[in-house]
Design a protein around this motif. Sequence first.
Motif, PDB file in Angstrom:
ATOM      1  N   UNK A  16      16.655   9.504   8.041  1.00 26.56           N
ATOM      2  CA  UNK A  16      15.939   9.969   8.875  1.00 26.56           C
ATOM      3  C   UNK A  16      14.106   8.894   8.415  1.00 26.56           C
ATOM      4  N   UNK A  17      13.782   9.171   6.867  1.00 28.38           N
ATOM      5  CA  UNK A  17      12.599   7.950   6.377  1.00 28.38           C
ATOM      6  C   UNK A  17      13.050   6.864   6.554  1.00 28.38           C
ATOM      7  N   UNK A  18      14.398   6.969   6.202  1.00 31.51           N
ATOM      8  CA  UNK A  18      14.933   5.140   5.572  1.00 31.51           C
ATOM      9  C   UNK A  18      14.285   4.610   6.940  1.00 31.51           C
ATOM     10  N   UNK A  19      15.190   4.891   7.744  1.00 33.60           N
ATOM     11  CA  UNK A  19      15.508   4.087   9.624  1.00 33.60           C
ATOM     12  C   UNK A  19      13.975   4.591  10.192  1.00 33.60           C
ATOM     13  N   UNK A  20      13.828   5.609   9.804  1.00 32.62           N
ATOM     14  CA  UNK A  20      12.546   5.062  11.032  1.00 32.62           C
ATOM     15  C   UNK A  20      11.145   4.075   9.359  1.00 32.62           C
ATOM     16  N   UNK A  21      11.118   4.587   8.695  1.00 35.30           N
ATOM     17  CA  UNK A  21       9.861   3.403   7.581  1.00 35.30           C
ATOM     18  C   UNK A  21      10.441   2.214   7.722  1.00 35.30           C
TER      19      UNK A  21
ATOM     20  N   UNK B 269       0.543  -1.199   0.304  1.00 37.73           N
ATOM     21  CA  UNK B 269      -0.113   0.091   0.064  1.00 37.73           C
ATOM     22  C   UNK B 269       0.707   1.735  -0.069  1.00 37.73           C
ATOM     23  N   UNK B 270       0.863   1.508  -1.051  1.00 41.88           N
ATOM     24  CA  UNK B 270       1.976   3.272  -1.327  1.00 41.88           C
ATOM     25  C   UNK B 270       1.214   3.797  -0.856  1.00 41.88           C
ATOM     26  N   UNK B 271      -0.731   4.213  -0.405  1.00 35.07           N
ATOM     27  CA  UNK B 271      -1.035   5.641  -0.042  1.00 35.07           C
ATOM     28  C   UNK B 271      -0.807   5.353   2.208  1.00 35.07           C
ATOM     29  N   UNK B 272      -0.511   4.214   2.245  1.00 34.43           N
ATOM     30  CA  UNK B 272       0.045   3.762   3.181  1.00 34.43           C
ATOM     31  C   UNK B 272       1.796   4.295   3.481  1.00 34.43           C
ATOM     32  N   UNK B 273       2.305   3.898   2.906  1.00 28.05           N
ATOM     33  CA  UNK B 273       3.851   4.014   2.938  1.00 28.05           C
ATOM     34  C   UNK B 273       3.495   5.744   2.878  1.00 28.05           C
ATOM     35  N   UNK B 274       3.163   6.519   2.412  1.00 28.30           N
ATOM     36  CA  UNK B 274       3.431   7.760   2.311  1.00 28.30           C
ATOM     37  C   UNK B 274       2.593   8.533   2.983  1.00 28.30           C
ATOM     38  N   UNK B 275       2.106   7.745   3.858  1.00 32.07           N
ATOM     39  CA  UNK B 275       0.819   8.655   5.341  1.00 32.07           C
ATOM     40  C   UNK B 275       2.121   8.209   6.088  1.00 32.07           C
TER      41      UNK B 275
ATOM     42  N   UNK C  70      11.046   4.261  -4.863  1.00 37.02           N
ATOM     43  CA  UNK C  70      11.441   5.022  -5.739  1.00 37.02           C
ATOM     44  C   UNK C  70      10.342   6.505  -5.363  1.00 37.02           C
ATOM     45  N   UNK C  71      10.930   7.791  -5.520  1.00 38.02           N
ATOM     46  CA  UNK C  71      10.271   8.692  -4.981  1.00 38.02           C
ATOM     47  C   UNK C  71       9.840   9.950  -6.576  1.00 38.02           C
ATOM     48  N   UNK C  72       9.028  10.701  -6.851  1.00 40.52           N
ATOM     49  CA  UNK C  72       8.766  11.225  -7.234  1.00 40.52           C
ATOM     50  C   UNK C  72       9.889  11.836  -7.933  1.00 40.52           C
TER      51      UNK C  72
ATOM     52  N   UNK D 235       5.684   8.580   5.780  1.00 48.48           N
ATOM     53  CA  UNK D 235       7.001   9.134   5.275  1.00 48.48           C
ATOM     54  C   UNK D 235       6.150  10.317   5.842  1.00 48.48           C
ATOM     55  N   UNK D 236       4.688  11.018   5.217  1.00 47.10           N
ATOM     56  CA  UNK D 236       4.060  12.387   5.856  1.00 47.10           C
ATOM     57  C   UNK D 236       4.638  12.741   7.462  1.00 47.10           C
ATOM     58  N   UNK D 237       4.181  11.791   8.285  1.00 43.23           N
ATOM     59  CA  UNK D 237       4.500  12.101   9.970  1.00 43.23           C
ATOM     60  C   UNK D 237       6.231  12.143  10.052  1.00 43.23           C
ATOM     61  N   UNK D 238       6.896  11.141   9.133  1.00 42.17           N
ATOM     62  CA  UNK D 238       8.331  11.561   9.705  1.00 42.17           C
ATOM     63  C   UNK D 238       9.178  12.824   9.243  1.00 42.17           C
ATOM     64  N   UNK D 239       8.907  13.003   8.660  1.00 42.16           N
ATOM     65  CA  UNK D 239       9.157  14.520   7.432  1.00 42.16           C
ATOM     66  C   UNK D 239       9.064  15.000   6.357  1.00 42.16           C
ATOM     67  N   UNK D 240       7.972  15.919   6.890  1.00 39.39           N
ATOM     68  CA  UNK D 240       7.640  16.550   5.107  1.00 39.39           C
ATOM     69  C   UNK D 240       8.231  17.401   4.058  1.00 39.39           C
ATOM     70  N   UNK D 241       9.533  16.991   4.354  1.00 36.83           N
ATOM     71  CA  UNK D 241      10.725  17.360   3.519  1.00 36.83           C
ATOM     72  C   UNK D 241      10.867  16.593   2.223  1.00 36.83           C
ATOM     73  N   UNK D 242      10.562  15.203   2.057  1.00 35.25           N
ATOM     74  CA  UNK D 242      11.019  14.392   1.230  1.00 35.25           C
ATOM     75  C   UNK D 242       9.441  14.497  -0.046  1.00 35.25           C
ATOM     76  N   UNK D 243       9.953  14.138  -1.126  1.00 33.59           N
ATOM     77  CA  UNK D 243       9.110  13.879  -2.408  1.00 33.59           C
ATOM     78  C   UNK D 243       8.347  12.743  -1.758  1.00 33.59           C
TER      79      UNK D 243
END
Length: 580
Positions: free
Chosen positions: A559-564, A468-474, A511-513, A476-484
Amino acid sequence: FHVTRVETKPYEGQKPGTSGLRKKVKVFTQPHYTENFVQSTFNALSTDKVRGATIVVSGDGRYFSKDAIQIIIKMAAANGVRRVWVGQNGLLSTPAVSAVIRERVGHDGSRATGAFILTASHNPGGPNEDFGIKYNMENGGPAPEAITDKIYENTKTIKEYFIAEDLPHVDISAIDVTSFGGPEGPFDVDVFDSASDYVKLMKSIFDFQSIQKLLSSPSFSFCFDGLHGVAGAYAKRIFVEELGAPESSLLNCTPKEDFGGGHPDPNLTYAKELVACMGLGKSNSQDEPPEFGAAADGDADRNMILGKRFFVTPSDSVAIIAANAVEAIPYFSSGLKGVARSMPTSAALDVVAKHLNLKFFEVPTGWKFFGNLMDAGLCSVCGEESFGTGSDHIREKDGIWAVLAWLSILAHKNKENLDGKKLVSVGDIVRQHWATYGRHYYTRYDYENVDSGAAKELMAYLIKLQSSLSEVNKIIKGICSDVSKVVHADEFEYKDPVDGSISKHQGIRYLFEDGSRLVFRLSGTGSEGATIRLYIEQYEKDPSKTGKDSQEALSPLVEVALKLSKMEEFTGRSAPTVIT
Ligand code: VG1
Ligand code: CO
């Protein structure tokens, strides 16, 4: 000599990894352990590659090599091999083995069809450290998966092996051919100079004269660290004897069985002396660093390229070599057939390929996948983020070749500057490259010797998350708003365009946008527990933003990688073992 049949039982875990079988020396020295693997290899090859054939046996000279060479000679004799070629003192770098298979012709016109390479590459050596055996094929490249799978299957059912127990110990310290008589006729051991075939090949690729001019110019200075591995033998011959660099420009260039107790891995963590000498890291030496510095690993297939106070990432290095090869290196003067990189390597090479309209390939980690492309004439230059760079002159990555490639580029760019004008530096070349192609900020985090179960759970968790990419992006948003945002996620799978073979489970990708990528893989070269590798990459096209410190530029993505991945939760590690 006579052939003895020895009964044996299988050992578990003799599965060749990314690059051969690597285990602690204590594992290899168990009764029949080495013999089982060697016999399983002979049994995996077609008969004509064994009976009557010529094979090479040598390596990086690490602890247990000399014993292993005698064992393999005796087993080769017993298995009907006609000739064994051994580099003097059992030394041959991995690229030199590849060159010897492809180029060397024996005194009787014979040619080799394969090689046992005795190395655990960049892993430490010594009685308590690692040993390794890898088999290379007739094209000079690592055995493909079809063969390594067969070897592994054989190790699981092996009942017997063959050895010429009464064959006398062969002196491998002197260049000579020794002949023996066996039940099937003569058997020769040919001990030859470790460097001459390789040196000859390098001279046919590069313009040694122009490199010599650069090295002898008073405005240029150079430093090479062999990390006590086999590269030293080649560095002396090439940089000092052929190219006239002073002996003092070589560090740790006498090969040692235990690599001086160090980790023969050319990166910013382990090549400490070189790093300090080049004015990087924490050193506060007052001396002006050399213009150019380089190091190679234990078996000399890896390389690190440094400029004065400047680190060239391996992913940038291969891209820069590809971008300059045609102009600076005679071997490539008629053009590149194509370029290739391993999946986790940054996309810097992709951008060059696009600009220059070159064929481009993305293959799984490990050199064996490049070989097929090269044999089919599809690829000239290739590389990996793990300090591996090479070309179709052989079928292995090649540390000394990479150094000569960089020296060629420097010589080419400085043709007019050698009489005292300001030199174009390594840093200048890289910055110029970023200005033209953009910069791929890149870093790799390694978590070594993690509990195998925990590592598998982390990987399984990441695969499940991908559904679920939408779950992944949710998250990520919670970790850091700076990444695509993540636009695609998968497990990398490769279909070889030449033979159609498929390699699955080659690493997890997010893979990010904006072109950023996170890649997670388990290492296939460790000898204990599991090693998790996390590769982090971000592309910056804006020339005004390509000069940042890479750890700083990448910190949101890290940060995103470690938390995700819940890295700490799964592994109990709050920090990686090594960052490159
Ligand atoms: C590592 C590197 C890979 C390289 C391999 C062999 O494999 O990541 O890029 O080809 O080592 O290099 P792994 O599976 O541990 O990630 V060498 O110089 O150790 O023969
Ligand atoms: Co290596």
